[in-house]
Structure formats: structure tokens, C-alpha cells
Design a protein around this motif. Sequence first.
Motif, short mmCIF file in Angstrom:
data_model
loop_
_atom_site.label_atom_id
_atom_site.label_comp_id
_atom_site.label_asym_id
_atom_site.label_seq_id
_atom_site.Cartn_x
_atom_site.Cartn_y
_atom_site.Cartn_z
N ILE A 167 -7.71 -1.27 -1.42
CA ILE A 167 -7.31 -0.02 -0.78
C ILE A 167 -8.14 1.16 -1.27
O ILE A 167 -8.69 1.14 -2.38
CB ILE A 167 -5.81 0.28 -0.98
N TYR A 216 -6.03 0.13 3.96
CA TYR A 216 -6.12 -1.28 3.54
C TYR A 216 -6.99 -1.98 4.57
O TYR A 216 -6.59 -2.13 5.73
CB TYR A 216 -4.73 -1.93 3.48
N ALA A 234 -0.06 4.76 5.38
CA ALA A 234 -0.95 3.62 5.21
C ALA A 234 -1.56 3.21 6.55
O ALA A 234 -0.85 3.10 7.56
CB ALA A 234 -0.20 2.44 4.62
N THR A 284 0.83 -1.21 0.00
CA THR A 284 0.00 0.00 0.00
C THR A 284 0.86 1.26 0.00
O THR A 284 0.49 2.28 -0.59
CB THR A 284 -0.93 -0.01 1.23
#
Length: 373
Positions: A287, A296, A263, A148
Motif C-alpha cells: 500500500i 492497494y 482505500a 488497508t
Amino acid sequence: MKIGCPTEIKPQEFRVGMTPNAAQEAINHGHEVMIQSGAGAGAGFDNAAYEAVGAKIGETAEEIFAWADMIVKVKEPQAVERKMLREGQVLFTYLHLAPDPEQTRDLIESGCTAIAYETVTDDKGGLPLLAPMSEVAGRLAPQMGAWTLQKANGGRGVLMGGVPGVGPAKVVVIGGGVVGTHAARIAAGMGADVTVLDRSLPRMRYLDDVFGGTFKTMYASAGNTAEMAREADMVIGAVLIPGAAAPKLISRAQLSEMKPGAALVDVAIDQGGCFETSKATTHADPIYEVDGIMHYCVANMPGAVARTSTIALGNATMPYMLALADKGWAKACTDDPHLLNGLNVHAGKLTYYAVGKALGIDVTSPQVILKAA
């Protein structure tokens, strides 16, 4: 007893509720087993592997549900599956009811007896049927978070371990339980600068004693959590309150204070998620971005490594599945109070207090249910 195992139909779910080894054990105990055709394919088990140990193959989920006394699955039954459940039938699977009023209502209306993997306990205070998937999800979380973070996916473009002359990613893991410990180990192994936040001083002492300087620990006060989130490239949410909705530990307002492209990996999404902006995603579309922060939130992370997950889950659930089949649910739960803790729904009644509290539904004590049974 007739034990049925349908194909999982949740998007991108490749696990299967029974391995051929589990089917063989049940058959050796004198039970009949029917597996839906192709149910094990995603985990590398073809129909022939089940037939070789004496299991029957059913063509459709309708056939499985109509035939079986007990349904053994992995994920919570989807709406179309819930319509096939019936009074007196035992459902043994993950349920995660607290954030899911529709599923809870349907299970109550079905009259079935639903026993949730995630609320079965052990004499050490652990969750033995949740632990294997927590281990898998914890080890996957840094891997998915690292993906991610890649710039092509909208992330900061930070490498977990850095390179000579460039520092590593800063990873914050909220929760030092099974998920958090495994996530911290893997993230640290990838070379990241890792801090685990937890509210239990004994747990933090344990982590420090066992893992030494592999990663750091910090008390999970609101102030510390906010400060660490601001500095983090990745935050892994790994907080669990057994059977209950996960607490919201990072608000939407806090996202504006985080590094752009950071993230958030929410392993608690099955229980509603521990970030205010979390919403369940799938492996097909895992995502999304909110206020410049990448999320995520795949609700069945272990499904990505279906073979490892299926075998690990089967090893853990098999003794309980055999007890339910050998004794019937009432005798099995009478003999094992830890299995009784898995009882969430029976004959039109909700039997798990944390779910009732989360959803505002009256709860009947499982002990009262047992006496009546």
C-alpha cells in the motif's frame, strides 16, 4: 512434446504453472514434463509429488527453458526469463501486454509463440482462464481493503460491518463482472454497505435478480462514479476491457474530494489500473498514500492464496495445455477459435489488436498467421 514449468520469480509470487495432477495428465497423453526444483513449494506441492506422477525435476530455469518445447507459467515472463525464450517455443501464461511495452518488445524479438490466458475466450463470451483468478482476486479485494482501512495502515479506521450503533463501511465496486460480483458478495457478507457501478443494464438486472438486496446497483456514469467515490470508505476497481489497458475512472483531482484515509483497491492493475494514481505494488510492500488516500495495487493478488489459486488455475488451463501439447499450437488454434483468441505474439509479430492499439504497434491478424503456419 516437452513441457517445462519454471519457478515463478516475480516478487511474492507463490503459485506454480502446473499442479502434479496437470503433470500427470500430460504424461498420460504421452508428453514429457519437467518442473523446476521447488517450483510448487509455495502452493504446497513438493518435488516428490511431481516425481510420483513421472515428471522430471530440473535444477535451474535455464535448464527448463533450454529443454522445453512449451513453457507453462502463471505470471508474465520477467526480463531474465524473456532472454531465454527462443523461436518456435510456445509460451502459455498470463501476459497482460497492453500496459507493458518492454515485455511486448522482448516477446516479439524472441520469435516465440505466446498465448495469453487472459484473452482466451469461450462460446458464452467469457474469459475462462481469467475467470478463476478474477474470482479469487474479487473475493480477496474486500479483505485486503479492510486491512488497508485499518488506522495502523494509514486508513480511516473504519470496520467493514460496523457495530450496533455505528454504521458499516460504504464500499463502492466499479464494474459488475466476475471480479466485481465476487467482491460485492464478500464485502456485503462482511456487513458493509455495498454499491456496484456498471454500464450494462442487463448485467445490473441480473445482479439485482440473483442477489436481491444483498447489495445495490447504480449506472456507472461519470457523475455517479464521482458522487459515490466521495461518499465511499473503500472503492474497488474491477473494470476489464479484454486484452486492453484499463480505463482511468478516478482522477487524481478527485482524491481531494474523497474521505481522508479512504482505500482504493485496484484489481485492474495488471492491465495498467483503473485509477489515475495507481501503480503496481507487491505483497511485500502493498500500500501507498496519495493525497491522503490509501492505495492497494498488488499486481498478483491471487498469489497471496497460492494453493487455492494454483489449483483453480490448473483446473481451467489443463484442457488447453493438453490441446496445445497434443496437436501443436497451430492445429489446436485451428480447431478452437477461442484458443486462437489467446494468441498475442508469433514469430516476431504481434497478433492481438487491443495490445497493438494500446502500444502503437502494427498487428498481424491471427487468421493470417494460421494460414502461413
